[in-house]
Design an enzyme around this catalytic site. Structure first.
Site, PDB file in Angstrom:
ATOM      1  N   CYS A 251     -11.785  -0.166  13.816  1.00 57.22           N
ATOM      2  CA  CYS A 251     -12.134  -0.044  12.393  1.00 57.22           C
ATOM      3  C   CYS A 251     -13.414  -0.794  11.997  1.00 57.22           C
ATOM      4  O   CYS A 251     -14.501  -0.374  12.347  1.00 57.22           O
ATOM      5  CB  CYS A 251     -10.939  -0.467  11.547  1.00 57.22           C
TER       6      CYS A 251
ATOM      7  N   LYS B  57      -0.723  -8.365 -19.673  1.00 62.99           N
ATOM      8  CA  LYS B  57       0.229  -7.262 -19.633  1.00 62.99           C
ATOM      9  C   LYS B  57       0.282  -6.629 -18.240  1.00 62.99           C
ATOM     10  O   LYS B  57       1.314  -6.140 -17.807  1.00 62.99           O
ATOM     11  CB  LYS B  57      -0.206  -6.226 -20.668  1.00 62.99           C
TER      12      LYS B  57
ATOM     13  N   LYS C 129      -9.778  -6.868  17.804  1.00 62.41           N
ATOM     14  CA  LYS C 129     -10.761  -6.569  16.748  1.00 62.41           C
ATOM     15  C   LYS C 129     -11.669  -7.762  16.507  1.00 62.41           C
ATOM     16  O   LYS C 129     -11.202  -8.889  16.341  1.00 62.41           O
ATOM     17  CB  LYS C 129      -9.998  -6.225  15.460  1.00 62.41           C
TER      18      LYS C 129
ATOM     19  N   ILE D  34      -0.484  14.890 -22.043  1.00 65.26           N
ATOM     20  CA  ILE D  34      -1.110  15.293 -20.791  1.00 65.26           C
ATOM     21  C   ILE D  34      -0.687  14.388 -19.621  1.00 65.26           C
ATOM     22  O   ILE D  34      -0.522  14.854 -18.487  1.00 65.26           O
ATOM     23  CB  ILE D  34      -2.657  15.330 -20.935  1.00 65.26           C
TER      24      ILE D  34
ATOM     25  N   GLU E   8      -5.449   2.553  13.831  1.00 67.51           N
ATOM     26  CA  GLU E   8      -5.346   1.090  13.870  1.00 67.51           C
ATOM     27  C   GLU E   8      -3.899   0.642  13.621  1.00 67.51           C
ATOM     28  O   GLU E   8      -3.208   1.191  12.775  1.00 67.51           O
ATOM     29  CB  GLU E   8      -6.245   0.524  12.760  1.00 67.51           C
TER      30      GLU E   8
END
Lengths: 613, 613
Positions: free
Chosen positions: B184, B574, B148, B357, B49
């Protein structure tokens, strides 16, 4: 019309400041202002669009618990008004309607949503039909519900994301007057609901709005309302909200226009206000009544009361003139800042004072918005700061009567420079970030919100330091180009002089050449074209989306255009401070979860009623 | 079908990685991959697309200069393909169509836009008709254009803002095979274009896509394509793009499904790939052909060629199995990061390594995405850092072979604390901001982009420092919950072990209890519920938008839910680091100007062709 006597109606436009997500607080606003209107003999009060939810509620609309609470709140509000003795006043309020009937949502009935992989059945947004609605309340009941037909989906509007359009024009007979309900964008469409109302035959059109402020927009509204009044062959009652909601500010500018285009009443901008107007309808001149399917809509009629109100002496409508351009912008900025701070429950603000025009202007806005005692300025001189910077900053704070302190940044800058080797722009940015870190430290320590002082010209070309002077929870002049910053400063000083008050902004801040003072002798003009040239290109490239060829046609200098476009294009990076990250889930924070910052809705409040306590 | 002999066609699906705004570069991609396909005997190549513009182009669509350039680019591409000798290959490419005929834009014909106050006539977005289009190129010409029909406008999609829906189903006869074009979302709609194709009678449906990756979405696609193949009574060629575009990553997963639901071919995920499939159409079994108005669409037919291709020995289609959940996520994150860095032309990245981590995982992702030589880690120990923090960070960098240095932050922290009195959270945040300032200094000095290491759990509850650890130009694991962070780390180590390689993530980073180390002995569990509980609530509250009542029904602990919801609601502040400011103009930076960060379109490039040089 039930007979051929002229019938009268006193209509009130409650131009109020709602809060997004605050169903209980907004309902209270409706009862308070209805009481005020009832005291003034009003028969019909019109509130702004989505009164109960606030506008724009953004993705709150997709939360079923919120939608259900909104439905409950409107029914409860009707009862509360009757309980308080206002059952005989007709009240038009906006709310989020959400039928649980499994009718198709905005994505359509049969769409398999691409993002629905992980949705449990009970949370599938396809169930239920969210609508942008207006209810007419009377006698303790919701008498009629109108669903907005035209859903704007451009600029700041995303209503195709949230709502299903209505197909019914709802007309309510009140004291013998046929009142058609419409909502906001419906009024901007030729051949829309007003055209249908014109064919159906009505005596009055009411229009709750949430129409955001934009410079000179008031010049558009009156002619537009006039065209629709002509189409509807009836007076139009246009009620718009006021107040700030995150980036948007609403200016009110509510008005009533007669079928012949006469301006009957107009409210002051940017303040809460009850505007009233006395209408007299001559049934002998009334258009013929029609029902059923008319063009794109079906007309439905409801009767609250046929009997006219007892005759009364009509009062002339109040017609307030729109504000001057500078005063309008100033007040919009003050209201936008005040509501962001107060609706978020913040006690106070802090800002860095450089002695330049931007921080001087933001300080003056903050003091006008919050009062001097809630505004804290900090001077943060470096070794490159000129003497006048510190004295102008101090003068500025003194004129405003705000809190002020000074913290020199040299010790911190030296500590960084002893640890890592930084030169050029990296060294310039370091100073700005040390200031940002100091201000955020004070913000965290004392609970002040940090105001960023960046103007639109700077933001456009990225002439600022990320996490430095660009840091802050709100940037009051983010949409004000530098040339307008100067104009507003001059206007605000003149406004003070006219009233015999101290000029809030030192003349020297207005007159001196702008400088970031991050390197010796640095001036903005070293890095940028003149602000007159820059702002003209920004207006055409950013605001009007013109391409290079059109910019040259409009007479901008080719070299300046090339330079500014390159800066604007590359600064997109800086303007998105909240780092994007790859989306792997149903809803990532960022592009597909759009919630207001200023939002009172909390799931943890078990019900609307208890939430109000 | 012109006769009753079975006819054949070799179809290629070019699963490529386009770049938003790069009309010239994307056109080059089309010629390169068409050459590859032609070399493989392909008769029809399908690209994703909006191939030429990249997807999603966002507000670039509103810029007329861009829309016109896209129209030019598709015509020029047809000529280029023919010039290079590929005129006899049919090529389906997506692009932005924009007729200059003054037909109505997405806002509708008669809408007076609320935000149009300041628009000069020549920049009025109502002129021109932007469409999400697919063109079939053949013999140097644009043979057919499909627009489309179904425009998604939920989740990450905003297509109602940009495009006008199509109303015509376009069918092209190629070597005797009738090929219907769709785009799509058209494929996700029951009774949509595939249903119309089924009524019209076609031999093949092609579907260019830009379908963003989401965990387990591959499980949805195949059944969906099967349903549409049954509806269309024809095979479906589903070609999806791959690659990162700002927050979105596309995984490809292109496939071909026969009318009876048989999976004929499936491409590998998350890599560029040419998938080919040999189709044989039996005209005796072909549905009857119909034209004109069928349901909601009008069918138009075009003939490129009636004569079938010479018979050839069909090859079996390649069917690649989807990746495991962890591998799929890992590769999505790698591709998202790689494309953000490379498409923005950035040389290298830098990140703070805490020994925890999150930074260990981000470092491993960055090395997989960019190679060790483009990744710079910095250890930034404070007085509260444990010994294992520094050694784990060092171990992590050594395993990855990336650059690594150490800068202790105590001198800077001390300098701040000598200047202003900070305690509690303000003092904790100070340390994080000193780190942010150091990393941004090194970023500015050396041109590395700063990676933020925040995970989704942290971002959700605001457990991070604004302008501190939250600082950065890209946050690779922003949408990865903490529990998945651990799972991915274990998977990546196992993946290395299976290949006899060094495990990239130190076992100690995975095993030790998480801590921000901003105060003595601090652990995440002091402030937050367990990550298992937290992530489960976030999935239901954030991703699925469930309300309190539904959350309790689903068995979450009431106290945990109340706590998490309060944190998530207040952290909205935030998460919008880029301070909002009151909007007063046509387009303020923020809510109503939506441009991709990764964007190659520059007005200053005078034409598409020259832009490519």
């Amino acid at each position: 019309m039930s007979d051929q006597q002229p019938v009268q109606l006193r209509v009130g436009l409650a131009q109020v400041d709602t809060r997004v997500g605050d169903l209980a607080g907004n309902a209270e606003l409706v009862t308070t202002w209805t009481a005020k209107a009832a005291g003034d003999g009003v028969h019909l009060v019109v509130f702004p669009e989505m009164t109960l939810t606030g506008y724009p509620p953004e993705d709150l609309v997709l939360r079923e618990s919120f939608a259900h609470a909104s439905e409950q709140a409107v029914a409860e509000l009707a009862r509360t008004l009757a309980d308080q003795g206002y059952g005989d006043v007709a009240v038009v309020v906006g709310y989020l309607a959400h039928s649980g009937d499994g009718a198709p949502g905005p994505a359509g009935p049969e769409v398999e949503r691409e993002d629905a992989a992980d949705l449990p059945g009970d949370a599938n947004p396809r169930t239920g039909t969210p609508r942008n609605a207006a209810a007419l309340l009377h006698g303790g009941e919701v008498v009629a519900r109108y669903y907005k037909r035209h859903l704007p989906n451009y600029g700041v509007f995303d209503e195709a994301r949230y709502f299903v359009p209505g197909t019914e024009l709802v007309i309510v007979r009140l004291h013998g007057v046929d009142v058609a309900l419409t909502i906001c964008e419906d009024l901007w469409v030729e051949g829309g609901p007003c055209g249908v109302a014109g064919q159906a035959g009505v005596d009055l059109v009411v229009s709750p709005n949430a129409s955001p402020y934009e410079r000179a927009k008031d010049d558009l509204r009156l002619p537009m309302v006039r065209r629709r009044a002509a189409e509807a062959r009836a007076p139009i009652v246009y009620c718009n909200q006021i107040g700030g909601q995150d980036e948007l500010v609403f200016d009110g500018d509510s008005m009533v226009v007669a079928a012949d285009g006469t301006l009957l009443a107009r409210a002051p901008q940017l303040v809460e206000h009850l505007l009233t107007v006395d209408l007299t309808v001559d049934p002998s001149a009334a258009p013929e009544r029609r029902e059923g399917r008319l063009g794109p809509m079906t007309v439905s009629r409801h009767v609250v009361s046929d009997g006219p109100v007892p005759g009364f002496e009509p009062r002339p409508g109040q017609v307030v003139s729109p504000l001057s351009d500078c005063e309008e912008v100033w007040r919009a900025l003050v209201v936008g800042l005040r509501d962001f701070i107060d609706k978020n429950g913040l006690p106070s603000v802090i800002l860095g004072m450089s002695g330049g025009i931007d921080s001087a202007l933001v300080a003056a806005l903050a003091v006008d918005a919050l009062g001097a005692d809630r505004v804290h300025g900090v001077g943060l001189p470096s070794k490159w700061s000129s003497d006048h910077s510190l004295s102008d900053a101090q003068d500025s704070a003194a004129r405003l009567g705000m809190h002020y302190s000074v913290v020199p940044i040299a010790p911190m800058v030296d500590a960084f420079e002893s640890s890592v080797e930084l030169s050029g722009v990296a060294a310039e940015n370091l100073q700005a970030r040390v200031r940002g870190t100091l201000l955020m430290g004070l913000s965290n320590q004392h609970g002040h919100l940090l105001l960023a002082t960046s103007n639109k010209s700077e933001v456009a070309v990225g002439y600022s330091t990320l996490y430095g002077d660009a840091a802050g929870g709100f940037a009051p002049i983010k949409d004000v180009p530098k040339t307008l910053v100067w104009e507003l400063a001059r206007w605000r000083n003149a406004h003070a002089r006219d009233r015999g008050q101290t000029e809030p902004i030192p003349e020297n801040c207005i007159l001196k050449p702008p400088s970031a003072e991050l390197a010796p002798g640095q001036q903005d003009s070293d890095s940028l074209p003149s602000y007159e040239e820059l702002d003209a290109v920004i207006a055409d490239y950013v605001d009007r989306d013109l391409g290079m060829a059109q910019l040259l046609e409009r007479g901008h200098d080719a070299e300046v255009v090339a330079r500014v476009l390159r800066l604007v294009d590359t600064a997109e990076f800086k303007r998105r401070q909240s780092a994007p990250g790859t989306k792997i889930s149903l809803k990532a924070f960022g592009r597909d979860r759009r919630l207001p910052i200023t939002n009172r809705w909390r799931e943890s409040l078990p019900s609307v009623r208890e939430g109000a306590s």
